[in-house]
Motif scaffolding. Structure first.
Motif, PDB file in Angstrom:
ATOM      1  N   ASN A   1    -138.751 -20.084  34.153  1.00 27.34           N
ATOM      2  CA  ASN A   1    -139.329 -18.986  33.391  1.00 27.34           C
ATOM      3  C   ASN A   1    -140.753 -19.320  32.947  1.00 27.34           C
ATOM      4  OD1 ASN A   1    -138.714 -20.902  31.516  1.00 27.34           O
ATOM      5  ND2 ASN A   1    -137.629 -19.553  30.123  1.00 27.34           N
ATOM      6  N   ASP A   2    -141.275 -20.472  33.354  1.00 26.75           N
ATOM      7  CA  ASP A   2    -142.653 -20.862  33.072  1.00 26.75           C
ATOM      8  C   ASP A   2    -143.413 -20.928  34.396  1.00 26.75           C
ATOM      9  OD1 ASP A   2    -145.058 -21.992  32.356  1.00 26.75           O
ATOM     10  OD2 ASP A   2    -144.168 -23.605  31.151  1.00 26.75           O
TER      11      ASP A   2
ATOM     12  N   GLU B   1    -133.068 -27.110  36.251  1.00 25.58           N
ATOM     13  CA  GLU B   1    -133.632 -26.140  35.313  1.00 25.58           C
ATOM     14  C   GLU B   1    -134.203 -26.859  34.092  1.00 25.58           C
ATOM     15  OE1 GLU B   1    -134.796 -22.452  33.875  1.00 25.58           O
ATOM     16  OE2 GLU B   1    -133.904 -22.848  35.823  1.00 25.58           O
TER      17      GLU B   1
END
Length: 77
Positions: free
Chosen positions: A42-43, A36
């Motif tokens: 989340n990108d 992560e």
């Protein structure tokens, strides 16, 4: 007989797929498992760039489970 080289990418919580990859497939393949920290999921643009760069034959992806989102869904129901 020629050896075939495969390329796989594991994203999210996809470690559950590892036991189902045969030992022969593991021996003759590249398995990309970014953390992560290395690849924040989340990108989406960064994830797309990563996948474009390594061009895997298959992508194993399981979204990370968030207890908070489960609780909010449970309250709606």
């Amino acid at each position: 007989m020629t050896k075939v080289q495969y390329s796989f990418a594991q994203l999210g919580e996809s470690e559950i797929f590892e036991p189902y990859l045969s030992s022969e497939l593991k021996k003759n393949s590249d398995l990309w498992k970014p953390t992560e920290f290395e690849l924040p999921l989340n990108d989406p643009g960064l994830a797309a760039a990563f996948l474009t760069l390594i061009q895997p034959d298959a992508v194993f992806y399981v979204p990370r489970f968030s207890g908070r989102s489960f609780e909010s869904k449970a309250q709606i129901i």
